[in-house]
Design an enzyme around this catalytic site. Structure first.
Site, PDB file in Angstrom:
ATOM      1  N   GLU A 142      28.827   1.507  55.213  1.00 17.78           N
ATOM      2  CA  GLU A 142      28.401   2.706  54.481  1.00 17.78           C
ATOM      3  C   GLU A 142      26.886   2.802  54.302  1.00 17.78           C
ATOM      4  O   GLU A 142      26.405   3.161  53.226  1.00 17.78           O
ATOM      5  CB  GLU A 142      29.092   2.734  53.110  1.00 17.78           C
ATOM      6  CG  GLU A 142      30.601   2.823  53.221  1.00 17.78           C
ATOM      7  CD  GLU A 142      31.296   2.804  51.867  1.00 17.78           C
ATOM      8  OE1 GLU A 142      32.114   3.711  51.628  1.00 17.78           O
ATOM      9  OE2 GLU A 142      31.043   1.897  51.056  1.00 17.78           O
TER      10      GLU A 142
HETATM   11  C1  ACM Z   1      34.245  -0.778  52.421  1.00 21.48           C
HETATM   12  O1  ACM Z   1      35.330  -0.522  51.862  1.00 21.48           O
HETATM   13  N1  ACM Z   1      33.175  -0.020  52.195  1.00 21.48           N
HETATM   14  C2  ACM Z   1      34.116  -1.895  53.328  1.00 21.48           C
END
Ligand code: ACM
Length: 528
Positions: free
Chosen positions: A338
């Site tokens: 992310e």
């Molecule tokens: C995640 O759940 N951002 C690895």
């Protein structure tokens, strides 16, 4: 043999003195040989060969077999509280008294390093394995074959019958893991130890600790002390709850505790995103030289290390060097998920600089599957966290280049998803996830282009935005954790939902007696 059992009982009653806990000489077993979770590979019951652990039973290991002795001591620690028996752990070539023998070597080659053979006859129990981790797996099976009361913390007066027969067992995948997020809410050393014990029961052999994120930094780094002094202070949990961090001494203690339970700890320092705790602790890590305020909300994707700044790489190298030095296991996890506040070009530039540092300090790279955007060495382990049935060309390419993939499909293995819309704890973005949802998938077809031979194993992450206590952790982990454990351990042919839900039902009383909090899923036929 019966004579010896009774004689042994008499002797041990004398030994026990005040407690006077003499077990009845015979009683039918409560558990069946096939009741084990994860489902073993081969089970051959022999009802004529039940064994009773009695007050004279000893645990035997071969002279000089240190790893086996350690497993024997662990087994004694598991069995003594509820039985009230002395259960001495003796190094001896021969069994004389009724014995539980833990034997290293002489086991079938096909059980590999982690498997075991367990034989129950009227004379005793023999667990054979090629390594201490195999013996430990066999010990967890033996524990499940005893009556549920074996989990009680004080003595119970009853027969401790083990059903007769033979089990031969070994894992489908070498890596079975769970992840605990210490960043969104800090969990203490005793809580983490308790979770390690929970994991060990189901033959989970890796605990991945998510040690840094936007809200908090949870591991001591000597060369950058404000990471914990500021980023790990009080009030750094989600909603300003809690805070804290692991010192190096804490971390060493956890590694030792895990090793005694055949678990490897995998540390994760997430980067270049999920880094607000570091950026707010050190102004000089920011591109504009200004430290952002601490954050205790649940947003993601807004922070990034400064890819163009040389100081960033000095920081990252210091952290990797210190974390690697604290880590006896092979893996170091760099997160990488992310990174929405980092451009794609910057992400690749950053990873090109940082990935070689993991090897430089002697560790094998793991990261969330986004790291597969970068050029990876074949030893690198991308951890897939999108939904099962997903398509990710980068992950498929990494598998094609020889990488093994760790599977954590969010809609199956994320233990922080709510069970249903009324569950108080947990999140919803990949759920809700009932026990059957967690069970109904196959690791070898979860991601296109990642077949059986490219799967390193499975891991069940537990993010702690809504989690405060060990009771909260256990409520979300049980009963889904055993479902994921069975995905990772049991042969595909041995996996069956109807069988699993029946076997799982028998674990409810064990958790009740062991004080394990769990969700009483309506999908499971719990007794009584
Ligand atoms: C995640 O759940 N951002 C690895």
């Amino acid at each position: 043999m019966r004579k010896r059992t009774i004689l042994g009982g008499v002797l041990a009653v004398a030994t026990l003195g005040m407690s006077g806990l003499a077990a009845p000489a015979t009683a039918a077993p409560d558990a069946r040989l096939a009741d084990v979770i994860p489902a073993p590979v081969e089970v051959r019951p022999n009802p004529a060969a039940d064994f009773w652990i009695n007050p004279a039973t000893q645990i035997r290991t071969q002279p000089g077999a240190k790893g086996a002795k350690r497993v024997g001591d662990y087994l004694a620690g598991v069995l003594r509280p509820a039985t009230g028996y002395p259960l001495p752990v003796a190094e001896s070539r021969y069994s004389v008294l009724p014995t539980i023998s833990l034997v290293l070597g002489d086991a079938e080659a096909r059980i590999g390093k982690q498997g075991y053979q367990l034989d129950v006859t009227r004379k005793g129990v023999t667990i054979r394995a090629n390594s201490a981790s195999g013996l430990f797996a066999g010990v967890q099976t033996l524990r499940q074959l005893l009556p549920a009361e074996i989990e009680s913390s004080g003595p119970r007066l009853r027969a401790w019958t083990v059903p007769g027969g033979r089990i031969l067992d070994y894992p489908r995948f070498g890596y079975r893991g769970a992840m605990l997020d210490l960043a969104r809410h800090f969990h203490t050393v005793p809580e983490i130890k308790r979770y390690i014990d929970d994991l060990a029961r189901y033959k989970i052999n890796h605990l991945h600790l998510h040690l840094a994120d936007d809200q908090g930094w949870r591991i001591q780094i000597d060369s950058w002390p404000k990471l914990t002094a500021v980023g790990g202070g009080q009030g750094t949990g989600v909603d300003g709850a809690g805070g804290g961090y692991l010192t190096k001494a804490d971390y060493a203690e956890l590694n030792e505790y895990a090793a005694a339970r055949q678990l490897t700890i995998v540390p994760e320092i997430d980067m270049p995103g999920h880094t607000n705790a570091a950026l707010s602790s050190y102004a000089e890590l920011n591109c504009d030289g200004v430290a952002p305020p601490p954050r205790t909300d649940m947003e993601v994707g807004y922070s990034s290390l400064c890819v163009g700044k040389e100081n960033t790489y000095a920081f990252v190298e210091d952290v990797i060097r210190e974390v690697a030095a604290m880590t006896p296991g092979p893996y170091l996890h760099l997160g990488g998920d992310e990174a929405e506040a980092t451009t794609d070009a910057d992400y690749r530039t950053f990873m090109r600089r940082v990935i070689p540092l993991v090897g430089k300090y002697g560790k094998r790279l793991a990261g969330w599957h986004e790291i597969a955007q970068a050029d990876l060495p074949a030893s690198a382990v991308p951890q897939f966290w999108d939904s099962a049935g997903g398509v990710d060309d980068n992950v498929a390419r990494a598998a094609g280049n020889g990488s093994k993939i760790l599977l954590s499909p969010a809609n199956k293995s994320y233990l922080d998803m709510k069970y249903n819309e009324n569950t108080e704890l947990g999140l919803t973005w990949a759920g809700p996830t009932e026990v059957r949802d967690a069970y109904d998938w196959d690791p070898a077809s979860a991601v296109r282009g990642v077949g059986e031979r490219s799967v390193l194993g499975v891991e069940a992450p537990l993010w702690s935005e809504t989690v405060r206590s060990i009771d909260d952790i256990e409520f979300l982990a049980f009963p889904r954790l055993p479902a994921i454990a069975e995905k990772g351990w049991s042969a595909k042919a041995g996996q069956d939902w109807e069988s699993f839900r029946q076997r799982l039902a028998g674990h409810g009383p064990r958790w009740d007696l062991g004080g394990v909090n769990y969700y009483r899923s309506p999908q499971i036929p719990w007794p009584g």
